[in-house]
Design a protein around this motif. Structure first.
Motif, short mmCIF file in Angstrom:
data_model
loop_
_atom_site.label_atom_id
_atom_site.label_comp_id
_atom_site.label_asym_id
_atom_site.label_seq_id
_atom_site.Cartn_x
_atom_site.Cartn_y
_atom_site.Cartn_z
N UNK A 91 -8.76 20.49 16.45
CA UNK A 91 -10.17 20.70 16.79
C UNK A 91 -10.42 19.99 18.11
N UNK A 92 -10.98 20.73 19.06
CA UNK A 92 -11.36 20.10 20.32
C UNK A 92 -12.62 20.73 20.86
N UNK A 93 -13.55 19.88 21.22
CA UNK A 93 -14.76 20.26 21.94
C UNK A 93 -14.94 19.23 23.03
N UNK A 94 -15.24 19.68 24.23
CA UNK A 94 -15.50 18.75 25.33
C UNK A 94 -16.64 17.81 24.97
N UNK A 95 -17.67 18.37 24.32
CA UNK A 95 -18.80 17.58 23.85
C UNK A 95 -19.19 18.10 22.47
N UNK A 96 -19.27 17.22 21.50
CA UNK A 96 -19.64 17.59 20.14
C UNK A 96 -21.16 17.54 20.02
N UNK A 97 -21.75 18.61 19.53
CA UNK A 97 -23.21 18.69 19.40
C UNK A 97 -23.63 18.06 18.06
N UNK A 98 -23.94 16.77 18.13
CA UNK A 98 -24.39 16.05 16.94
C UNK A 98 -25.61 15.20 17.29
N UNK A 155 -27.81 12.11 18.13
CA UNK A 155 -27.49 10.99 19.03
C UNK A 155 -26.95 9.77 18.27
N UNK A 156 -27.41 9.56 17.06
CA UNK A 156 -26.96 8.41 16.27
C UNK A 156 -25.49 8.53 15.88
N UNK A 157 -24.96 9.74 15.83
CA UNK A 157 -23.56 9.96 15.47
C UNK A 157 -22.64 10.13 16.67
N UNK A 158 -23.19 10.39 17.83
CA UNK A 158 -22.39 10.73 19.01
C UNK A 158 -21.33 9.69 19.35
N UNK A 159 -21.62 8.42 19.16
CA UNK A 159 -20.67 7.37 19.49
C UNK A 159 -19.43 7.39 18.60
N UNK A 160 -19.50 8.08 17.47
CA UNK A 160 -18.37 8.17 16.55
C UNK A 160 -17.30 9.17 17.01
N UNK A 161 -17.64 10.02 17.98
CA UNK A 161 -16.71 11.06 18.43
C UNK A 161 -16.07 10.68 19.75
#
Length: 76
Positions: free
Chosen positions: A16-23, A25-31
């Motif tokens: 699985x690869x995405x340049x940017x994961x759409x989640x 903001x509170x979860x973004x740091x986990x990716x």
């Protein structure tokens, strides 16, 4: 932080690869992203490489959940 799936494993567990994961903001740091030994990029969640399961054919399917007590669905 390192992918352990190669060769035939990738047929069952494509990366699985995405340049940017759409989640949220509170979860973004986990990716994050790693570069595999084969040079491909792979998305990580809390440092763990993410994969699809080839046996899942429809959105929401999780047939790989718990498979061989190794593969688990990522969940916050």
């Amino acid at each position: 932080g390192k992918s352990a799936c190669a060769g035939e494993c990738l047929a069952k567990w494509p990366i699985y690869f995405r340049e940017k994961v759409a989640v949220d903001a509170a979860l973004a740091a986990n990716f994050g992203t790693i570069t595999r030994e084969d040079g491909q990029k792979q998305t990580t969640y809390k440092g763990m490489p993410l994969y699809y399961f080839a046996g899942d054919k429809a959105p929401g399917e999780t047939k790989g959940q718990g498979l061989k007590e190794v593969w688990y669905v990522a969940a916050p």
